[in-house]
Enzyme design. Sequence first.
Site, PDB file in Angstrom:
ATOM      1  N   GLU A  55       0.812  -1.080   0.169  1.00 24.57           N
ATOM      2  CA  GLU A  55       0.086   0.139  -0.107  1.00 24.57           C
ATOM      3  C   GLU A  55       0.821   1.444  -0.021  1.00 24.57           C
ATOM      4  O   GLU A  55       0.364   2.222   0.565  1.00 24.57           O
ATOM      5  CB  GLU A  55      -0.902   0.244   1.342  1.00 24.57           C
ATOM      6  CG  GLU A  55      -2.086  -0.909   1.190  1.00 24.57           C
ATOM      7  CD  GLU A  55      -2.919  -0.564  -0.013  1.00 24.57           C
ATOM      8  OE1 GLU A  55      -2.971   0.678  -0.666  1.00 24.57           O
ATOM      9  OE2 GLU A  55      -3.416  -1.667  -0.727  1.00 24.57           O
TER      10      GLU A  55
HETATM   11  C1  LIG Z   1       2.914  -9.748   0.276  1.00 24.18           C
HETATM   12  C2  LIG Z   1       2.663  -8.676  -0.848  1.00 24.18           C
HETATM   13  C3  LIG Z   1       1.190  -8.418  -1.258  1.00 24.18           C
HETATM   14  C4  LIG Z   1       1.043  -7.406  -1.999  1.00 24.18           C
HETATM   15  N1  LIG Z   1      -0.304  -7.091  -2.453  1.00 24.18           N
HETATM   16  C5  LIG Z   1      -0.258  -6.242  -3.578  1.00 24.18           C
HETATM   17  C6  LIG Z   1      -1.582  -6.266  -4.213  1.00 24.18           C
HETATM   18  O1  LIG Z   1      -2.585  -6.680  -3.848  1.00 24.18           O
HETATM   19  N2  LIG Z   1      -1.701  -5.364  -5.324  1.00 24.18           N
HETATM   20  C7  LIG Z   1      -0.697  -4.741  -5.935  1.00 24.18           C
HETATM   21  O2  LIG Z   1      -1.049  -4.063  -6.782  1.00 24.18           O
HETATM   22  N3  LIG Z   1       0.551  -4.652  -5.447  1.00 24.18           N
HETATM   23  C8  LIG Z   1       0.689  -5.636  -3.978  1.00 24.18           C
HETATM   24  N4  LIG Z   1       2.018  -5.763  -3.471  1.00 24.18           N
HETATM   25  C9  LIG Z   1       2.967  -4.784  -3.844  1.00 24.18           C
HETATM   26  C10 LIG Z   1       3.472  -3.890  -3.229  1.00 24.18           C
HETATM   27  O3  LIG Z   1       2.442  -2.650  -2.980  1.00 24.18           O
HETATM   28  C11 LIG Z   1       4.627  -3.274  -3.623  1.00 24.18           C
HETATM   29  O4  LIG Z   1       5.484  -4.189  -3.229  1.00 24.18           O
HETATM   30  C12 LIG Z   1       5.212  -2.025  -3.038  1.00 24.18           C
HETATM   31  O5  LIG Z   1       4.237  -0.826  -3.498  1.00 24.18           O
HETATM   32  C13 LIG Z   1       6.605  -1.596  -3.335  1.00 24.18           C
HETATM   33  O6  LIG Z   1       6.969  -1.613  -4.767  1.00 24.18           O
HETATM   34  P1  LIG Z   1       8.315  -2.431  -5.150  1.00 24.18           P
HETATM   35  O7  LIG Z   1       8.067  -3.857  -4.319  1.00 24.18           O
HETATM   36  O8  LIG Z   1       8.340  -2.403  -6.498  1.00 24.18           O
HETATM   37  O9  LIG Z   1       9.561  -1.453  -4.474  1.00 24.18           O
HETATM   38  P2  LIG Z   1      10.221  -0.402  -5.415  1.00 24.18           P
HETATM   39  O10 LIG Z   1       9.048   0.547  -5.826  1.00 24.18           O
HETATM   40  O11 LIG Z   1      11.275  -0.982  -6.289  1.00 24.18           O
HETATM   41  O12 LIG Z   1      10.837   0.453  -4.098  1.00 24.18           O
HETATM   42  C14 LIG Z   1      12.046  -0.128  -3.504  1.00 24.18           C
HETATM   43  C15 LIG Z   1      12.679   0.813  -2.457  1.00 24.18           C
HETATM   44  O13 LIG Z   1      12.956   2.158  -3.006  1.00 24.18           O
HETATM   45  C16 LIG Z   1      12.156   3.013  -2.346  1.00 24.18           C
HETATM   46  N5  LIG Z   1      11.551   4.027  -3.285  1.00 24.18           N
HETATM   47  C17 LIG Z   1      11.143   3.974  -4.383  1.00 24.18           C
HETATM   48  N6  LIG Z   1      10.440   5.197  -4.941  1.00 24.18           N
HETATM   49  C18 LIG Z   1      11.009   5.815  -4.229  1.00 24.18           C
HETATM   50  C19 LIG Z   1      11.018   7.479  -4.438  1.00 24.18           C
HETATM   51  N7  LIG Z   1      10.521   8.038  -5.488  1.00 24.18           N
HETATM   52  N8  LIG Z   1      11.257   8.095  -3.287  1.00 24.18           N
HETATM   53  C20 LIG Z   1      12.082   7.387  -2.167  1.00 24.18           C
HETATM   54  N9  LIG Z   1      12.140   6.238  -2.160  1.00 24.18           N
HETATM   55  C21 LIG Z   1      11.713   5.382  -3.110  1.00 24.18           C
HETATM   56  C22 LIG Z   1      10.824   2.264  -1.851  1.00 24.18           C
HETATM   57  O14 LIG Z   1      10.229   3.019  -0.608  1.00 24.18           O
HETATM   58  C23 LIG Z   1      11.474   1.010  -1.280  1.00 24.18           C
HETATM   59  O15 LIG Z   1      12.021   1.166  -0.081  1.00 24.18           O
HETATM   60  C24 LIG Z   1       2.041  -6.487  -2.557  1.00 24.18           C
HETATM   61  C25 LIG Z   1       3.450  -6.960  -2.057  1.00 24.18           C
HETATM   62  C26 LIG Z   1       3.684  -8.006  -1.276  1.00 24.18           C
HETATM   63  C27 LIG Z   1       4.974  -8.399  -1.033  1.00 24.18           C
END
Ligand SMILES: Cc1cc2nc3c(=O)[nH]c(=O)nc-3n(C[C@H](O)[C@H](O)[C@H](O)COP(=O)(O)OP(=O)(O)OC[C@H]3O[C@@H](n4cnc5c(N)ncnc54)[C@H](O)[C@@H]3O)c2cc1C
Length: 596
Positions: free
Chosen positions: A440
């Site tokens: 989220e």
């Molecule tokens: C168990 C689980 C359930 C999930 N359920 C859903 C679901 O139902 N639907 C869905 O769509 N997604 C879902 N997700 C996905 C989840 O919402 C994302 O993993 C999350 O939004 C982060 O995206 P990412 O993993 O690609 O991390 P990234 O976007 O790659 O981020 C990696 C790191 O970089 C930081 N970062 C990235 N961009 C910036 C910025 N601009 N400024 C500062 N810091 C930044 C982040 O805070 C993080 O620490 C789920 C994930 C998991 C693990």
Amino acid sequence: MQVYEAPLRDMKFVLHELHNDDGFGNLEALAEFTPDLVDAVLEEAAKVAQEVLLPLNRSGDIEGCTLENGVVRTPKGFKEAYDMFREGGWCALASDPEWGGQGLPEALNKLTEEMICSSNLSFSLYPGLTHGATTAIEGYASDELKQAYLPKMVEGTWSGTMCLTEPHCGTDLGMLRTKAVPQGDDSFKISGAKIFISAGEHDLTENIIHLVLARLPDAPEGVKGISLFLVPKYLPKEDGTPGPSNGVSVAAIEHKMGLKASATCQLNFDDSIGWLVGTANKGMEAMFKMMNTERVSVGIQGLGVGEAAYQSAVWYAKERVQGRSLSGVKNPKGPADPIIVHPDVRRMLMTARAYNEGSRAVGAWVSRALDAEKHATDPAVKARAEDFIALMTPVVKALFTDCGYESANLAVQVYGGHGYIAESGVEQFVRDARIAMIYEGTNGIQALDLVGRKMPAHAGRYLRSFFHPVSDFIEANKADETFGKMIEGLEKAFGALQLSTGTIAQKGMKDPEEAGAAATDYLRLLGLVAMGYTFAKAALIAQAKLDEGTEDAAFYTAKIGTARFFFDRLLPQATAAFLAIKSGKASMMALDVEMF
Ligand SMILES: Cc1cc2nc3c(=O)[nH]c(=O)nc-3n(C[C@H](O)[C@H](O)[C@H](O)COP(=O)(O)OP(=O)(O)OC[C@H]3O[C@@H](n4cnc5c(N)ncnc54)[C@H](O)[C@@H]3O)c2cc1C
């Protein structure tokens, strides 16, 4: 051992006593929900949580979900529990009566959510996401879609998902590639791959309704070219029952750290038929409606796990005997004293307890605003509620989940080595709680939302919805004989928050990286002040009850004790956050990327 008894007394306190002066109460539309009715719902929810969901928490963690021939199975007992939950009307609790819901106040609903999350976080995701999806459909879909999908989703025979994430894009949704091709009627063909989709496929409901973010052929680049589509797993037949399969398949289920009984799926959409929800290229607006509801709920997840972890730690700290009390033997018949006598164990238990009670109190305040936003007839009250919710949503999400994770970690520490061993059940809390800080929108992104969007909005108007009641309270009570010193502490932390706000506004205007570097500390600082405010209010109320004489003296005495601990031991974090903010970005950004 996983121990959980719903903290009904504290729930009733935050519902009926703590926030009566916040101006968000006395809503005529909710008049039928008398205190007796509200308490009866809480008590029934506690039974469901303790008797139906808690027994499946550890077994669900051990067994996990399985994928076989494209079919995902939830762990043993989940289907029966879900059916019981649905038949009991628990899926429909907070939904609009127009669609078959019970229209319960959010202030009550969020407390039932807390119980469900405490007893079984994995289970909570199935009805929780459905509720979020119905909110977006209600707010943005056509009447036809609402009629076709909402009644089944609200009653829980169909469930919902939110499909945003793709392998190459999580936070930065502007990069998403899933395509939507118009079919010449009002439908679209959706194709693309989504990952990490919670409840993406499972065996609990007859149909699954996916809300999918995708791009139209002529869409502008970035987030301004994203649209939202409703894509059912099975296309409904004319009579409304699930018909042919709609090209949605599961490529895999994710093997993950915790939350094992929640099916997190990789989904492929292959020319799947979907319908637009809201306006073309404005999908983020509709999705945000869902995400904001979900963000508060994810905060509640943090609180829920934190509470279960705390209770399990208290149980153990009373059972486990090791060493003797520094103030003299407490258990002379035994070979040692229970570890709850040791100050360091008390530090851990009190920290978790204070985070839980603080989160519950702040959460109840925000939930009352959610009710006022929906039902207040006075436009000024409605507007203030909207401002307050906008400000506090990222705080609830990030602060509660940080605190919940900390509490779960402390519970493992209370158990010592036994906590690290799976049989104790408490290491599951750490693994489960961890995800709530990530999904989220990560907690870092919540902090950026707070300083980048919410803080400057309308020249600080959102902030004023919080600053005004806090400063009025301090002025009115700082001379209080019993709690004056406590309220001085709040005044100091509030002063640090005001100074930090000015610093960030000033520096951030010239250099956005300064605001980015301060964001997480600022969110923590604001959250600590919010908890401090609610604890100080709680202490005053509790003292008044004790002074007038009450049968519930133990509860009110403990409330004051926890408030004092919060002010002595946790609120000082506000000074550290203030100093960190003041130091600016320099040392954080000093190293060249090559130096890492
Ligand atoms: C168990 C689980 C359930 C999930 N359920 C859903 C679901 O139902 N639907 C869905 O769509 N997604 C879902 N997700 C996905 C989840 O919402 C994302 O993993 C999350 O939004 C982060 O995206 P990412 O993993 O690609 O991390 P990234 O976007 O790659 O981020 C990696 C790191 O970089 C930081 N970062 C990235 N961009 C910036 C910025 N601009 N400024 C500062 N810091 C930044 C982040 O805070 C993080 O620490 C789920 C994930 C998991 C693990």
